[in-house]
Design an enzyme around this catalytic site. Structure first.
Site, PDB file in Angstrom:
ATOM      1  N   CYS A   1      -0.874  -5.697   9.424  1.00  0.00           N
ATOM      2  CA  CYS A   1      -0.447  -4.853   8.355  1.00  0.00           C
ATOM      3  C   CYS A   1       1.083  -4.368   8.341  1.00  0.00           C
ATOM      4  O   CYS A   1       1.901  -4.731   7.490  1.00  0.00           O
ATOM      5  CB  CYS A   1      -1.486  -4.208   7.554  1.00  0.00           C
ATOM      6  SG  CYS A   1      -3.495  -4.913   8.383  1.00  0.00           S
TER       7      CYS A   1
ATOM      8  N   LYS B   1      -0.176  -2.058  -2.911  1.00  0.00           N
ATOM      9  CA  LYS B   1      -0.476  -2.591  -1.459  1.00  0.00           C
ATOM     10  C   LYS B   1       1.177  -1.888  -0.609  1.00  0.00           C
ATOM     11  O   LYS B   1       0.837  -1.689   0.726  1.00  0.00           O
ATOM     12  CB  LYS B   1      -1.255  -3.521  -1.344  1.00  0.00           C
ATOM     13  CG  LYS B   1      -1.387  -4.187  -0.193  1.00  0.00           C
ATOM     14  CD  LYS B   1      -2.398  -3.042   0.637  1.00  0.00           C
ATOM     15  CE  LYS B   1      -2.120  -3.407   2.256  1.00  0.00           C
ATOM     16  NZ  LYS B   1      -3.498  -4.334   2.594  1.00  0.00           N
TER      17      LYS B   1
END
Ligand code: SAJ
Length: 417
Positions: free
Chosen positions: A266, A212
């Protein structure tokens, strides 16, 4: 493996859509959040966040009785932890929300339960979560000490959905499943197969964590390349947009788009989780972060130069600077962690002129911005502006035929130049 009751801890941008999608597959879902207001809103069948179509799915889930929210964890067969993982002042990851969530669910765990960490996390966070759970429940066994035979199964399954397309991507994207043991992975795959139509690919927890972080760092590094090019081209008097379009005609070149900086929750955060673990080796990743973080200051400098130029050459005093776009990316109304908001706030502090802003996706400005500027329509903004500062490439801006005669244009997205 059947999961009759699923509990989602953290009902934010990831947790709430995930809870709603499980509920839409007729699973009994208990959503848990520390925010009483969010819990009350959800229990009324409404939502407290912005995401297309989510209101309908949550409303149906709640009225049909499949989704219920509460502040206190209850027994379930699977727990998904989707709480924030911000960084502290020095870019060190802050795992305190994961720690609190682990300690909150520990008392209700029972043999056979599955605990999944969904929050984007630094490498090793899943093992830390397992340790917090084990410390709280010495009567149960965990994978770190009992391997495949453990009472509790633990996995890291990072979310990878794009804000604005969450409901579609939750279902369609492939899912990386990082179990602490093979059995943990199998349990997690069975759970996600409830709604995931993409592939569920099994790995270990550390690789899933790193995967991720790698995806978002890859994007950050590539955006930094585009941002650096835009600064270089400005110095060399080359149109960076034309340049990128030309270079991208090469079959193996695919440069992303420059902009006023990287926003959102993010891409501007996750690369730091790699840097903080391996500071000596993550040189490129760290530089990319700094390149992207320095872009708003560069934009502000451009505005300052434009203001002094007009004052000096045209003797203008009361200039109007119009900022087009406040959202952190095109065609959404999310202003959080937006470089445009940062730029606008700093411009107003410098008292360079009257600041107005145009953001067609919001009806009114948030409280903290009202003191700095006025929200006007696209047409009024175009008429009033002496300096046009284009910050977001919203489709409505692209589609607009603009007459910019007599105005100074600083176009950070290359749509009006
Ligand atoms: N941006 C540019 N130039 C580009 C592309 C983006 O300047 O060419 C800027 C945007 O304007 C925005 C920021 O980057 O300010 C981030 O936007 P984004 O669309 O790249 O990403 P997010 O933050 O909305 O979502 C990302 C996605 N990650 C990747 O595409 C690798 C999403 O799939 C993740 O699930 C999400 O982060 C997350 O939650 O981690």
């Amino acid at each position: 493996m059947s999961f009759e009751t699923i509990s989602v801890i953290g009902l934010g941008y990831i947790g709430l859509p995930t809870a709603a999608v499980f509920a839409s597959r007729k699973k009994k879902v208990i959503g848990v959040d520390v925010n009483q207001k969010a819990v009350d809103t959800i229990n009324r069948g409404e939502i407290h966040i912005v995401e297309p179509d989510l209101d309908m799915v949550v409303h149906a889930a709640v009225t049909e009785g499949y989704l219920r929210a509460t502040t206190a964890p209850e027994a379930a067969d699977a727990f998904l932890i989707a709480v924030p993982t911000p960084f502290k002042g020095d870019h060190e990851p802050d795992l305190s929300y994961i720690e609190s969530a682990s300690k909150a669910i520990a008392p209700v765990l029972k043999t056979g339960d599955l605990v999944i960490l969904e929050s984007t996390s630094p490498v090793g966070a899943t093992e830390k979560m397992a340790a917090w759970l084990a410390a709280a429940r010495s009567d149960l066994t965990f994978p770190q000490s009992h391997g495949s035979e453990s009472d509790i199964r633990i996995a890291h399954c990072p979310e990878r959905v794009l804000p604005g397309h969450v409901l579609r991507e939750l279902v369609q994207n492939d899912r990386v499943i990082g179990g602490m043991t093979q059995r943990c992975s199998e349990a997690a795959v069975a759970l996600y197969k409830t709604f995931v139509e993409g592939e569920c690919i099994v790995t270990n927890a550390r690789t899933a964590e790193m995967c991720k972080l790698t995806e978002n760092s890859f994007r950050d590094v590539n955006i930094a390349f585009a941002n650096e090019l835009s600064v270089i081209c400005d110095k060399l008097n080359i149109n960076v947009w034309e340049l990128i379009e030309l270079a991208n005609r090469h079959p193996r070149v695919n440069i992303l788009q420059p902009g006023p900086g990287v926003g959102g929750h993010c891409i501007a955060v996750d690369p730091w989780f790699i840097v903080s673990e391996t500071p000596e080796h993550a040189r490129l990743i760290k530089t990319a972060r700094n390149v992207n973080d320095s872009k708003p200051a560069w934009v502000i400098e451009k505005v300052e130069q434009a203001v002094s130029f007009r004052k000096k050459n045209f003797g203008e005093q009361d200039l109007t600077i119009a900022c087009f776009g406040l959202a952190f990316k095109p065609n959404i109304d999310d202003l959080r962690e937006s470089p445009s908001v940062d730029i606008l706030t700093q411009l107003s502090r410098r008292k360079l002129g009257k600041i107005i802003c145009i953001e067609p996706h919001i009806a009114s400005l948030p409280e903290n911005l009202r003191a700095h500027c006025e929200l006007v329509s696209l047409d009024d903004g175009l008429i009033a502006a002496d300096i046009v500062l284009l910050l977001v490439d919203h489709s409505v801006f692209r589609a607009k035929e603009v007459d910019l005669t007599g105005k100074t244009v600083i176009d950070t997205k290359g749509i009006w130049v």
